[in-house]
Motif scaffolding. Sequence first.
Motif, PDB file in Angstrom:
ATOM      1  N   LEU A   1      41.094  53.330  51.931  1.00  0.00           N
ATOM      2  CA  LEU A   1      40.245  53.752  53.038  1.00  0.00           C
ATOM      3  C   LEU A   1      38.808  53.861  52.541  1.00  0.00           C
ATOM      4  CD1 LEU A   1      42.420  56.714  54.421  1.00  0.00           C
ATOM      5  CD2 LEU A   1      42.543  54.283  55.033  1.00  0.00           C
ATOM      6  N   VAL A   2      37.893  53.179  53.202  1.00  0.00           N
ATOM      7  CA  VAL A   2      36.491  53.201  52.778  1.00  0.00           C
ATOM      8  C   VAL A   2      35.615  53.634  53.947  1.00  0.00           C
ATOM      9  CG1 VAL A   2      34.629  51.909  51.680  1.00  0.00           C
ATOM     10  CG2 VAL A   2      37.012  51.232  51.276  1.00  0.00           C
ATOM     11  N   ASP A   3      35.032  54.815  53.831  1.00  0.00           N
ATOM     12  CA  ASP A   3      34.131  55.349  54.858  1.00  0.00           C
ATOM     13  C   ASP A   3      33.305  56.446  54.214  1.00  0.00           C
ATOM     14  OD1 ASP A   3      33.052  56.722  57.265  1.00  0.00           O
ATOM     15  OD2 ASP A   3      34.469  55.434  58.337  1.00  0.00           O
ATOM     16  N   ASP A   4      32.008  56.500  54.496  1.00  0.00           N
ATOM     17  CA  ASP A   4      31.186  57.550  53.898  1.00  0.00           C
ATOM     18  C   ASP A   4      31.361  58.895  54.595  1.00  0.00           C
ATOM     19  OD1 ASP A   4      29.897  56.808  56.213  1.00  0.00           O
ATOM     20  OD2 ASP A   4      27.899  56.696  55.323  1.00  0.00           O
ATOM     21  N   SER A   5      32.117  58.926  55.683  1.00  0.00           N
ATOM     22  CA  SER A   5      32.447  60.177  56.361  1.00  0.00           C
ATOM     23  C   SER A   5      33.789  60.690  55.852  1.00  0.00           C
ATOM     24  CB  SER A   5      32.520  59.965  57.878  1.00  0.00           C
ATOM     25  OG  SER A   5      33.103  61.088  58.513  1.00  0.00           O
ATOM     26  N   GLY A   6      33.754  61.844  55.157  1.00  0.00           N
ATOM     27  CA  GLY A   6      34.999  62.447  54.709  1.00  0.00           C
ATOM     28  C   GLY A   6      35.905  62.800  55.866  1.00  0.00           C
ATOM     29  N   MET A   7      35.312  63.104  57.010  1.00  0.00           N
ATOM     30  CA  MET A   7      36.098  63.452  58.188  1.00  0.00           C
ATOM     31  C   MET A   7      36.910  62.257  58.682  1.00  0.00           C
ATOM     32  SD  MET A   7      34.670  65.028  61.729  1.00  0.00           S
ATOM     33  CE  MET A   7      35.811  65.678  62.948  1.00  0.00           C
ATOM     34  N   ILE A   8      36.280  61.078  58.697  1.00  0.00           N
ATOM     35  CA  ILE A   8      36.994  59.881  59.147  1.00  0.00           C
ATOM     36  C   ILE A   8      38.102  59.527  58.164  1.00  0.00           C
ATOM     37  CG2 ILE A   8      36.790  57.409  59.596  1.00  0.00           C
ATOM     38  CD1 ILE A   8      35.706  59.151  61.820  1.00  0.00           C
ATOM     39  N   ARG A   9      37.819  59.639  56.868  1.00  0.00           N
ATOM     40  CA  ARG A   9      38.870  59.351  55.880  1.00  0.00           C
ATOM     41  C   ARG A   9      40.040  60.319  56.047  1.00  0.00           C
ATOM     42  NH1 ARG A   9      34.526  59.535  52.356  1.00  0.00           N
ATOM     43  NH2 ARG A   9      35.491  61.207  51.120  1.00  0.00           N
ATOM     44  N   LYS A  10      39.736  61.586  56.279  1.00  0.00           N
ATOM     45  CA  LYS A  10      40.788  62.583  56.487  1.00  0.00           C
ATOM     46  C   LYS A  10      41.637  62.229  57.709  1.00  0.00           C
ATOM     47  CE  LYS A  10      41.342  67.528  57.620  1.00  0.00           C
ATOM     48  NZ  LYS A  10      40.608  68.801  57.865  1.00  0.00           N
ATOM     49  N   ALA A  11      40.973  61.811  58.790  1.00  0.00           N
ATOM     50  CA  ALA A  11      41.697  61.457  60.015  1.00  0.00           C
ATOM     51  C   ALA A  11      42.563  60.212  59.788  1.00  0.00           C
ATOM     52  CB  ALA A  11      40.712  61.218  61.149  1.00  0.00           C
ATOM     53  N   LEU A  12      42.000  59.189  59.147  1.00  0.00           N
ATOM     54  CA  LEU A  12      42.765  57.968  58.895  1.00  0.00           C
ATOM     55  C   LEU A  12      43.976  58.246  58.010  1.00  0.00           C
ATOM     56  CD1 LEU A  12      39.870  55.413  58.294  1.00  0.00           C
ATOM     57  CD2 LEU A  12      41.353  55.545  60.307  1.00  0.00           C
ATOM     58  N   ARG A  13      43.774  59.071  56.983  1.00  0.00           N
ATOM     59  CA  ARG A  13      44.888  59.441  56.110  1.00  0.00           C
ATOM     60  C   ARG A  13      45.988  60.115  56.920  1.00  0.00           C
ATOM     61  NH1 ARG A  13      46.243  60.722  50.755  1.00  0.00           N
ATOM     62  NH2 ARG A  13      44.288  59.827  49.983  1.00  0.00           N
ATOM     63  N   ARG A  14      45.595  61.006  57.818  1.00  0.00           N
ATOM     64  CA  ARG A  14      46.578  61.720  58.636  1.00  0.00           C
ATOM     65  C   ARG A  14      47.362  60.749  59.509  1.00  0.00           C
ATOM     66  NH1 ARG A  14      45.782  67.388  61.677  1.00  0.00           N
ATOM     67  NH2 ARG A  14      45.331  67.848  59.513  1.00  0.00           N
ATOM     68  N   TYR A  15      46.657  59.804  60.135  1.00  0.00           N
ATOM     69  CA  TYR A  15      47.337  58.859  61.016  1.00  0.00           C
ATOM     70  C   TYR A  15      48.296  57.972  60.217  1.00  0.00           C
ATOM     71  CZ  TYR A  15      43.355  60.221  63.942  1.00  0.00           C
ATOM     72  OH  TYR A  15      42.402  60.930  64.623  1.00  0.00           O
ATOM     73  N   LEU A  16      47.873  57.567  59.034  1.00  0.00           N
ATOM     74  CA  LEU A  16      48.738  56.732  58.188  1.00  0.00           C
ATOM     75  C   LEU A  16      49.980  57.501  57.742  1.00  0.00           C
ATOM     76  CD1 LEU A  16      45.991  54.965  56.064  1.00  0.00           C
ATOM     77  CD2 LEU A  16      47.592  53.833  57.624  1.00  0.00           C
ATOM     78  N   LEU A  17      49.808  58.773  57.382  1.00  0.00           N
ATOM     79  CA  LEU A  17      50.958  59.593  56.993  1.00  0.00           C
ATOM     80  C   LEU A  17      51.939  59.736  58.150  1.00  0.00           C
ATOM     81  CD1 LEU A  17      49.162  62.373  54.896  1.00  0.00           C
ATOM     82  CD2 LEU A  17      50.706  60.595  54.025  1.00  0.00           C
ATOM     83  N   GLN A  18      51.411  59.867  59.366  1.00  0.00           N
ATOM     84  CA  GLN A  18      52.265  59.955  60.546  1.00  0.00           C
ATOM     85  C   GLN A  18      53.111  58.691  60.706  1.00  0.00           C
ATOM     86  OE1 GLN A  18      49.750  60.747  63.925  1.00  0.00           O
ATOM     87  NE2 GLN A  18      49.130  62.776  63.186  1.00  0.00           N
ATOM     88  N   LEU A  19      52.561  57.563  60.261  1.00  0.00           N
ATOM     89  CA  LEU A  19      53.255  56.285  60.386  1.00  0.00           C
ATOM     90  C   LEU A  19      54.173  55.999  59.198  1.00  0.00           C
ATOM     91  CD1 LEU A  19      50.250  54.159  61.708  1.00  0.00           C
ATOM     92  CD2 LEU A  19      52.225  54.916  63.040  1.00  0.00           C
TER      93      LEU A  19
ATOM     94  N   ASN B   1      50.933  55.936  50.177  1.00  0.00           N
ATOM     95  CA  ASN B   1      50.239  55.411  48.997  1.00  0.00           C
ATOM     96  C   ASN B   1      48.802  55.054  49.413  1.00  0.00           C
ATOM     97  OD1 ASN B   1      49.533  54.383  46.540  1.00  0.00           O
ATOM     98  ND2 ASN B   1      51.030  52.713  46.539  1.00  0.00           N
ATOM     99  N   ILE B   2      47.951  56.079  49.471  1.00  0.00           N
ATOM    100  CA  ILE B   2      46.621  55.944  50.060  1.00  0.00           C
ATOM    101  C   ILE B   2      45.568  56.335  49.028  1.00  0.00           C
ATOM    102  CG2 ILE B   2      45.083  56.709  51.906  1.00  0.00           C
ATOM    103  CD1 ILE B   2      47.693  57.563  53.435  1.00  0.00           C
ATOM    104  N   ILE B   3      44.575  55.491  48.843  1.00  0.00           N
ATOM    105  CA  ILE B   3      43.433  55.800  47.992  1.00  0.00           C
ATOM    106  C   ILE B   3      42.162  55.710  48.840  1.00  0.00           C
ATOM    107  CG2 ILE B   3      44.539  55.136  45.833  1.00  0.00           C
ATOM    108  CD1 ILE B   3      43.209  52.424  46.026  1.00  0.00           C
TER     109      ILE B   3
END
Length: 314
Positions: A199-217, A221-223
């Motif tokens: 996940l590449v984004d300068d917003s920690g908030m967006i990375r946190k949200a994307l990580r959450r959505y991926l975990l839901q799916l 294995n997320i970096i």
Amino acid sequence: MSVEALHKVILYPFINESLASLKAMTNLIGEAGEAFVDSVDDFRFKGYAVCSEVTGGLDGVIMMHHYPETAIAIGNSVCEHMFEEKYQYTEINEELSHALAEWGNTIVGRSTDLHSRYSLDYKFSSPYFVHNVNDMEKYLAGVTEVITVPITIEGAGRYYFNLLIRNVEYQTIGIKREASTGISNPHTQTLPLDSKILLVDDSGMIRKALRRYLLQLGYSNIIEAEDGSVAVTMVRDHKPDFLFLDVVMAQMNGDLALAKIRADGSKVPVVMLSSITDQVLIKRCESEGISGFIFKPINADNGAEIIKQYLKIA
């Protein structure tokens, strides 16, 4: 030039996009009031503003201007809508600042992109944020007129769009609002659950949200990387199987990072993320080989489902 003309040409796309983004990112409902001329001498800083400089045929500043309590209510709602958790902060802290920045960036990015599709003789700067009342004096220097449009939010307060005008030298033409949609992933084979995703984004908030959505799916294995230059190195060193890549970042934008990744020989599937829907940018990314383009915002209501549609590799 009349207040009505300035409203329609400059402010109208910003106001419409802010109302649409307010609904999409917070589930709050806003309503725009009538535009009017503010007194320059009586104009006062309300506490929090997202700004964009206007240059060219119009010289001035656009402000999305909030009272602190309204900014706090919006920030809490952005967080709640993105993470499905109750947020009750009472002052603007780091987390709310990130939320408000994401909201402001989305509005300014989409609005200025819409303006750029027309042959208009002005340009907009990247958005920036004003928190200090002492900063307001420099923005008022040389201002001859202020156009204001109030936005009332049900149950949350009010914010304002202000157009601070130093000089105007252009002819009026109308603008219509266009809807922005994502470009889907054309592949059909679902990415395996044990795949490594960067996940590449300068917003920690967006990375946190994307990580959450991926975990839901079911993907764990997320970096992460917070800039395009770091992403280029991580692709070399960690060999991810899939990449979500933001476009606008502080040190190196995603389109440049994508070009470097491809120049290094990596064929990793890449899905771009951005609130900017510039067709030239999109075509440039497509020429480097991408697996889709997600136009922000995404939130808890649709985030996992949207991400799921893009996790395809062949």
